[in-house]
Structure formats: structure tokens, C-alpha cells
Enzyme design. Structure first.
Site, PDB file in Angstrom:
ATOM      1  N   ASP A 153       1.553   4.895  -9.553  1.00  0.00           N
ATOM      2  CA  ASP A 153       1.197   4.028  -8.436  1.00  0.00           C
ATOM      3  C   ASP A 153       1.540   2.592  -8.841  1.00  0.00           C
ATOM      4  OD1 ASP A 153       0.001   2.354  -6.602  1.00  0.00           O
ATOM      5  OD2 ASP A 153      -1.858   3.503  -6.444  1.00  0.00           O
TER       6      ASP A 153
ATOM      7  N   PHE B  80      -7.934   2.461  -8.411  1.00  0.00           N
ATOM      8  CA  PHE B  80      -7.931   2.049  -7.013  1.00  0.00           C
ATOM      9  C   PHE B  80      -6.585   2.420  -6.418  1.00  0.00           C
ATOM     10  CE2 PHE B  80      -7.109  -0.674  -3.394  1.00  0.00           C
ATOM     11  CZ  PHE B  80      -8.265  -0.488  -2.660  1.00  0.00           C
TER      12      PHE B  80
ATOM     13  N   LYS C 275       3.130  -2.872  -0.706  1.00  0.00           N
ATOM     14  CA  LYS C 275       2.872  -4.299  -0.807  1.00  0.00           C
ATOM     15  C   LYS C 275       4.140  -5.147  -0.831  1.00  0.00           C
ATOM     16  CE  LYS C 275      -1.817  -3.961  -2.633  1.00  0.00           C
ATOM     17  NZ  LYS C 275      -2.467  -4.216  -1.366  1.00  0.00           N
TER      18      LYS C 275
END
Length: 401
Positions: free
Chosen positions: A226, A141, A255
């Protein structure tokens, strides 16, 4: 209708149904706790998918944002501003890298990493134009843009969005032999999550990430990590890759970099790799804006102390010990994760992940399900041990027959 029901009904009527949120309407939050419009308090055990690593309303971050709001919030990249150089310098230093390319959302940062890898492949590695390949892992994801969902194996994320962007090869996560076999002279990068969050907090086999580093280095291929969810303290280290002593060619961050205050993301790499860009070839009006830089600079300063990483490590050990004890009763099948991050597979006989999440919500704990019977637990790193234990006690109660 009650205030909660009215708010939910209005949202259902006037917003696209691209999410299926729990039936709670939050009005305020502080630390690890949130309060809804009816005045009920909830322990946040999700932390905005790691965007809120430092808790809700963290005073250092709020004060940094307020101070910057009084000065300047946006210049665009048409001009320099006085927070930009410090942000880039200090984030590069935190990562042990040389250059930063700031964006806004995690998906934008992943798109930037893809573009960087391809441009590096053509200009530096010498791959023939239009042939660059990037290898990714199944069950990944990385976001929801058209290019990113083109290399997703989640049919829910992919369906009805074709035609898809070519140039990606998907291999099983954790399989070094498959990765090695997929590499060709036209491979420019391997893009991986050190821990797959959306897939259920999947931790790869020991030695896998170090093996990826060895393979990519031997084949002159970029290793792109990531760390949007796994980075910035969540796993007990600044970066999840540190658990295997691995340094990638490129970090993709987001984030928690914005502290849950503003969206901030970045690609961080060497001068050789990010140096492939020339003016006009990539950009963002809001990327690296003064407000974002001010908040991110405070995040970097907080991470430099090491206290949040240590807290995640210590409380994470406690979390996984307590969750491990739950596997003996039959309700919990498997627990995975690292630091203050866990994927908990619930026996289907006890309910779906959604049903367990709703039962926990009724007891004042907020988590979120993924992939059927799995729930994710990822509280803010500032959570107290007492609150963490209380939240786990609610999970035990929900799973007790």
C-alpha cells in the site's frame, strides 16, 4: 461573526462530525501556500496527506485537466476512451508491472487489492473456497470501508461498525518471525504499508521489507504494498519499497496519482494476477475516467524526470537533520520518517499534538496531529528550502519556553 467563524459554525451545524479540522477556512492555494477567507497565508506542511505532492495549483496538472475538460470527462467503462490505454500502459511501466486496474479513492484500491488476492488465491493458488487469509500489520491504516476497518487495530476507526469482515490475521509491524508464524497454506497475501503514515510515520526495521518479500515468495503468497501515502516521490524514491530494493507483487496507489486535482487510484500488478478478473466481476463507473487519466498521465510524466524524487531526498535530509537537532532540547522526544515525511513525537509536557498544531496554525503553519502527541510533517515536494526552514523555525518557536 467573522467570515471564518460563520463558515465553521455552518459546517458544524450541517455536516457530520466525522472530522475535527483545525479552525481555518481555506479559500485559495498555490504551491506550498494556502490563503484563508480572511486573506491570511499559511504554509502547508501536510499536503493533503501526500495527495498534493506536486503542490497546489500545479500548472502542468491544471492545464492537463483544463484541456481534458473541454473534450470529454466521463464515458463509463461501457466504452473505451482515448486516454485509457496510455494511462494503463504508462502507469504499468512506471511500476515495472504489466496491468492496471483503475479506481477512484485509496480505500477503493485497497478493497480491489483484497478482492484480487482472494480471487487469485482461489483460481490460481488453489485455496479452498471461502478460506483465504490475508495477513496485515497492527497499527495499519488502509482506509475506512467496512472491510478495511475490520482489520484495523484503531478502536476509534472500528467501534460500533460490526459485525466485521473475517479473513484477516493481524501481526506486529516489523516482526518477521510473527509474520512467518502466521502464514498457512490458506494465506493468499500480506498487505503492508512500507511506512505506516497514520500510525505516526513509522519506518520498519532495516531488512524487514526485504524479509517480507523473501517469506512471501517462498510460501507462494502475494506481497501487496500500500503505497498510497508513501509512493510517488514522497520518500525520495518513486516508491518507498525501493529503499530496500524490493518489488512487490502488487502496488496499491492513490492520492498523489491524481495530483490533488481529481481522485485517482489503481492496483498495479502482473498479467497473471490481475488476469483473474473477467467482465462483470469488478468495476467502477468513474474508475479510469478520461479526466482522471489525463491528470494521472501528467503525474507519471513528471515522475519520470526524477526531479521530484531527488528534491524529496535532498530536502528530506535537511528536514530530518533540523528535526533531529530539536530532540536535544527536551520538547521533541522522537523523530521518524524518510524523505519529506516525518512523524514528530512531542513531549506531553509541551502539549498534545492538537495543541501544537493549533499553535503552529496561529503562526501561519498548517500540520495535523495523530495519536496524541505526534504531529506529521509532509509538505508538498515543491516547497522551497527557505519556506521549509521558515516552517521549522515556527515549530522551534512554539516549542521554546
Amino acid at each position: 461573526m467573522a467570515t471564518t467563524d460563520r463558515a465553521i459554525a455552518s459546517a458544524e451545524a450541517h455536516s457530520a462530525h466525522n472530522y475535527h479540522p483545525l479552525p481555518v477556512v481555506i479559500a485559495s492555494a498555490d504551491g506550498a501556500w494556502m490563503t484563508d477567507v480572511e486573506g491570511r497565508r499559511f504554509l502547508d506542511m501536510l499536503a493533503g496527506y501526500s495527495a498534493l505532492n506536486f503542490g497546489h495549483g500545479n500548472r502542468r496538472l491544471i492545464e492537463a485537466a483544463k484541456a481534458q475538460l473541454e473534450r470529454v470527462t466521463l464515458t463509463s467503462r461501457a466504452f473505451h476512451h482515448d486516454r485509457f490505454a496510455d494511462f494503463c500502459t504508462q502507469l504499468a511501466e512506471l511500476c515495472g508491472m504489466e496491468m492496471v486496474l483503475p479506481m477512484n479513492t485509496g480505500a477503493e484500491a485497497v478493497e480491489t487489492a483484497v478482492k484480487t488476492a482472494r480471487k487469485w488465491g482461489y483460481r490460481t493458488k488453489g485455496v479452498p473456497d471461502g478460506t483465504a487469509k490475508i495477513i496485515v500489520a497492527a497499527d495499519n491504516f488502509h482506509g475506512r470501508t467496512t472491510t478495511i476497518i475490520s482489520f484495523s487495530t484503531d478502536e476509534e476507526a472500528r467501534a460500533d461498525y460490526g459485525p466485521y469482515t473475517p479473513g484477516f490475521e493481524i501481526v506486529p509491524y516489523g516482526d518477521l518471525a510473527a509474520l512467518d508464524a502466521a502464514m498457512t497454506d490458506n494465506t493468499v497475501a500480506v498487505l503492508l504499508e512500507p511506512i505506516q503514515g497514520e500510525a505516526g510515520v513509522l519506518v520498519p526495521p532495516p531488512g524487514y521489507l526485504a524479509g517480507v518479500r523473501e517469506l512471501t515468495r517462498a510460501r507462494n503468497v502475494l506481497f501487496i504494498a500500500d503505497e498510497i501515502q508513501s509512493g510517488l516521490g514522497r520518500t525520495g524514491k518513486t516508491f518507498a519499497l525501493e529503499h530496500e530494493g524490493v518489488v512487490p507483487d502488487m502496488y496499491v496507489l492513490g492520492k498523489a496519482l491524481g495530483g490533488g486535482v481529481v481522485p485517482v487510484s489503481a492496483v498495479v500488478s502482473s498479467a497473471e494476477i490481475l488476469g483473474v478478473f473477467r467482465p462483470g466481476e469488478h468495476g467502477s463507473t468513474f474508475g479510469g475516467n478520461p479526466l482522471a487519466c489525463a491528470v494521472a498521465l501528467e503525474v507519471i510524466a513528471m515522475l519520470r524526470t526524477g526531479e521530484y524524487q531527488q528534491r524529496a531526498a535532498e530536502l528530506g535530509d535537511h528536514l530530518h537533520h533540523e528535526l533531529g537537532l530539536m530532540t536535544t532540547g527536551g520538547a521533541v522526544e522522537t523523530v521518524r520518517g524518510r524523505g519529506l515525511w516525518a512523524g514528530v513525537d512531542i513531549s506531553p509536557s509541551y502539549g498534545t499534538g492538537r495543541e501544537i498544531s493549533e499553535k503552529l496554525m496561529d503562526r501561519g503553519v498548517l500540520v495535523k496531529d495523530t495519536h496524541g502527541s505526534t504531529i506529521r510533517i509532509a509538505p508538498p515536494l515543491v516547497i522551497s528550502k527557505e519556506d521549509l526552514d521558515w516552517g521549522l523555525e515556527q515549530l522551534r518557536a512554539v516549542l521554546t519556553r
